[in-house]
Design an enzyme around this catalytic site. Structure first.
Site, PDB file in Angstrom:
ATOM      1  CB  SER A  24      -2.713   6.694   7.249  1.00 13.94           C
ATOM      2  OG  SER A  24      -1.825   7.160   7.875  1.00 13.94           O
ATOM      3  CB  THR A  71       2.044   7.014   2.853  1.00 11.22           C
ATOM      4  OG1 THR A  71       2.194   5.561   3.048  1.00 11.22           O
ATOM      5  CG2 THR A  71       0.415   7.304   2.794  1.00 11.22           C
ATOM      6  CE  LYS A  75       6.724   6.230   1.570  1.00  5.41           C
ATOM      7  NZ  LYS A  75       7.244   5.047   2.529  1.00  5.41           N
ATOM      8  CG  ASN A  96       9.280   9.253   5.187  1.00  4.28           C
ATOM      9  OD1 ASN A  96       9.996  10.168   5.226  1.00  4.28           O
ATOM     10  ND2 ASN A  96       8.914   8.408   6.011  1.00  4.28           N
ATOM     11  CG  ASN A 161      12.669  -7.894  -6.392  1.00  5.83           C
ATOM     12  OD1 ASN A 161      11.667  -7.885  -5.446  1.00  5.83           O
ATOM     13  ND2 ASN A 161      12.232  -7.206  -7.666  1.00  5.83           N
ATOM     14  CG  MET A 225       9.683  -3.323   6.101  1.00 12.76           C
ATOM     15  SD  MET A 225      10.160  -2.021   4.684  1.00 12.76           S
ATOM     16  CE  MET A 225      11.864  -2.409   4.583  1.00 12.76           C
ATOM     17  CE1 TYR A 227       2.315  -0.121   9.242  1.00 15.25           C
ATOM     18  CE2 TYR A 227       0.180  -0.599  10.292  1.00 15.25           C
ATOM     19  CZ  TYR A 227       1.048   0.316   9.450  1.00 15.25           C
ATOM     20  OH  TYR A 227       0.362   1.162   8.941  1.00 15.25           O
TER      21      TYR A 227
HETATM   22  P1  NDP Z   1       6.256  -1.668  -4.003  1.00 13.91           P
HETATM   23  O1  NDP Z   1       4.887  -1.913  -4.533  1.00 13.91           O
HETATM   24  O2  NDP Z   1       7.162  -0.576  -4.439  1.00 13.91           O
HETATM   25  O3  NDP Z   1       6.987  -2.944  -4.172  1.00 13.91           O
HETATM   26  C1  NDP Z   1       6.779  -4.184  -4.020  1.00 13.91           C
HETATM   27  C2  NDP Z   1       7.638  -5.497  -3.770  1.00 13.91           C
HETATM   28  O4  NDP Z   1       7.044  -6.718  -3.635  1.00 13.91           O
HETATM   29  C3  NDP Z   1       8.389  -5.316  -5.140  1.00 13.91           C
HETATM   30  O5  NDP Z   1       9.933  -6.012  -4.811  1.00 13.91           O
HETATM   31  C4  NDP Z   1       8.023  -6.764  -5.975  1.00 13.91           C
HETATM   32  O6  NDP Z   1       8.581  -7.616  -6.617  1.00 13.91           O
HETATM   33  C5  NDP Z   1       7.290  -7.693  -4.537  1.00 13.91           C
HETATM   34  N1  NDP Z   1       6.476  -8.702  -4.689  1.00 13.91           N
HETATM   35  C6  NDP Z   1       5.038  -8.123  -5.130  1.00 13.91           C
HETATM   36  N2  NDP Z   1       4.249  -9.194  -5.577  1.00 13.91           N
HETATM   37  C7  NDP Z   1       5.058 -10.246  -5.517  1.00 13.91           C
HETATM   38  C8  NDP Z   1       4.941 -11.695  -5.788  1.00 13.91           C
HETATM   39  N3  NDP Z   1       3.810 -12.187  -6.137  1.00 13.91           N
HETATM   40  N4  NDP Z   1       5.989 -12.388  -5.700  1.00 13.91           N
HETATM   41  C9  NDP Z   1       7.210 -11.953  -5.413  1.00 13.91           C
HETATM   42  N5  NDP Z   1       7.415 -10.595  -4.978  1.00 13.91           N
HETATM   43  C10 NDP Z   1       6.480  -9.784  -5.062  1.00 13.91           C
HETATM   44  O7  NDP Z   1       5.875  -1.681  -2.443  1.00 13.91           O
HETATM   45  P2  NDP Z   1       6.681  -0.886  -1.370  1.00 13.91           P
HETATM   46  O8  NDP Z   1       8.101  -1.277  -1.686  1.00 13.91           O
HETATM   47  O9  NDP Z   1       6.028   0.416  -1.459  1.00 13.91           O
HETATM   48  O10 NDP Z   1       5.954  -1.615   0.024  1.00 13.91           O
HETATM   49  C11 NDP Z   1       6.442  -2.880   0.502  1.00 13.91           C
HETATM   50  C12 NDP Z   1       5.922  -3.063   1.700  1.00 13.91           C
HETATM   51  O11 NDP Z   1       6.381  -2.544   2.769  1.00 13.91           O
HETATM   52  C13 NDP Z   1       4.294  -3.154   2.038  1.00 13.91           C
HETATM   53  O12 NDP Z   1       3.744  -4.124   2.707  1.00 13.91           O
HETATM   54  C14 NDP Z   1       4.242  -1.919   2.663  1.00 13.91           C
HETATM   55  O13 NDP Z   1       3.049  -1.651   3.603  1.00 13.91           O
HETATM   56  C15 NDP Z   1       5.505  -1.951   3.583  1.00 13.91           C
HETATM   57  N6  NDP Z   1       5.976  -0.786   4.299  1.00 13.91           N
HETATM   58  C16 NDP Z   1       5.949  -0.409   5.444  1.00 13.91           C
HETATM   59  C17 NDP Z   1       6.573   0.749   6.195  1.00 13.91           C
HETATM   60  C18 NDP Z   1       6.657   0.767   7.702  1.00 13.91           C
HETATM   61  O14 NDP Z   1       6.675   1.937   8.112  1.00 13.91           O
HETATM   62  N7  NDP Z   1       6.258  -0.146   8.466  1.00 13.91           N
HETATM   63  C19 NDP Z   1       6.994   1.782   5.373  1.00 13.91           C
HETATM   64  C20 NDP Z   1       6.906   1.337   3.945  1.00 13.91           C
HETATM   65  C21 NDP Z   1       6.407   0.353   3.478  1.00 13.91           C
HETATM   66  P3  NDP Z   1       8.876  -7.190  -8.143  1.00 13.91           P
HETATM   67  O15 NDP Z   1       9.921  -6.201  -8.340  1.00 13.91           O
HETATM   68  O16 NDP Z   1       9.132  -8.243  -8.945  1.00 13.91           O
HETATM   69  O17 NDP Z   1       7.388  -6.510  -8.753  1.00 13.91           O
END
Ligand code: NDP
Length: 280
Positions: A24, A71, A75, A96, A161, A225, A227
């Site tokens: 982090s 994080t 959350k 968050n 999605n 999202m 980085y």
């Molecule tokens: P979640 O685990 O809650 O959600 C993951 C998402 O990715 C779901 O929509 C999932 O789809 C999809 N996914 C995962 N594997 C696959 C695959 N093989 N094919 C297609 N879709 C897939 O994660 P978060 O929402 O918490 O985080 C998502 C991203 O956002 C991360 O990279 C995180 O680092 C980033 N992030 C960045 C922040 C910032 O401040 N820059 C803040 C918060 C998050 P399904 O629903 O079908 O499983």
């Protein structure tokens, strides 16, 4: 039993909790804001698993902690455990950040959407009103930013999605806030969007969502999202290869949501640009 917090008297104490937490950047960001604003504070990374959050929270309050950044994967658990919910947390069902109020109650908030919109509009100069937005993913990060994106009054916000039901659940939850639709990847209306935001976790493993290249045009901006040190992700490279006008990673979102938390905790809005530049 784990003892998470031993807070010596002195500067106000803050931390970021999650698991894993070693990567982090929140301590670097908050300590940099503190130096910039002349505010003394302590800020640490604390590894906390979801099943332990309620106990860690009670210990944090007892030990005199002032605020927490929260994080992955805490959350939603934090939202349930915290006693007061600000509207941004209540809308998304996730926290968050939290603040310990003077009476010891714990206040949940969610600055992720504000962080994303500030990065898009203030740092990258994008104008979202009347624009066509495509959001990839329907997990926690997507849920957290949808209200803030709809507040900017885009002409449409489509969610794509892999698991369609999760996207349609988000539409059911947020349709009163603005024009929003759900698709699986093969059915996304095929035309260039003004802004495509990757909120899937695929970038973490260097993969890209199965999106048609027709969604990217010469005027499309793309945002990941996730980085990286140099701002490149596999998704953004794919967007560039398909002719996107501009590509941005999520470092600015991270710093902007931290700035929003910092201003709530300390009553001062820090300047984010030098901190984003230093983290690069
Ligand atoms: P979640 O685990 O809650 O959600 C993951 C998402 O990715 C779901 O929509 C999932 O789809 C999809 N996914 C995962 N594997 C696959 C695959 N093989 N094919 C297609 N879709 C897939 O994660 P978060 O929402 O918490 O985080 C998502 C991203 O956002 C991360 O990279 C995180 O680092 C980033 N992030 C960045 C922040 C910032 O401040 N820059 C803040 C918060 C998050 P399904 O629903 O079908 O499983």
């Amino acid at each position: 039993m784990a003892n998470w917090f031993e807070i010596p008297p002195g500067d106000p104490y803050f931390c970021v909790v999650g698991s894993p937490i070693a990567h982090s950047k929140s301590p670097d960001i908050h300590l940099a804001f503190g130096r910039q604003c002349g505010i003394a504070l302590r800020y640490e990374r604390i590894e906390v698993h979801a099943r332990c959050f309620a106990r860690a929270l009670a210990e944090f309050v007892d030990a005199g902690g002032r605020g927490m950044s929260i994080t992955v994967p805490l959350k939603e658990e934090a939202f349930r455990a915290l006693s007061i919910h600000q509207p941004r947390a209540a809308l998304t069902g996730a926290a968050n950040m939290m603040t310990v109020a003077a009476d010891g109650s714990t206040v949940a908030d969610n600055a992720d959407g504000t962080g994303l919109v500030r990065d898009l509009t203030d740092n990258h100069g994008l104008y979202l009103k009347g624009r066509r937005l495509l959001l990839l993913g329907a997990g926690g990060a997507a849920r957290g930013v949808i209200p803030a994106l709809l507040e900017e009054q885009p002409s449409e916000l489509f969610i794509a999605n892999r698991t369609l039901r999760k996207a349609t659940d988000l539409v059911a939850q947020f349709h009163t806030l603005g024009p929003i639709g759900a698709f699986d990847y093969v059915d996304v209306p095929s035309r260039p969007y003004d802004l495509v935001i990757n909120a899937t976790s695929l970038s973490l493993s260097g993969e890209i969502p199965p999106l048609s290249a027709d969604t990217i045009g010469s005027e499309t901006c793309c945002y990941d999202m996730m980085y990286t040190a140099d701002g490149h992700t596999r998704f953004l490279d794919w967007c560039r290869d398909n002719g996107a006008a501009a590509c941005y990673d999520g470092l600015g979102m991270l710093v902007e949501q931290a700035a929003n938390s910092f201003s709530i905790w300390h009553g001062v809005a820090p300047d984010t640009a030098p901190v984003i530049a230093a983290l690069r």
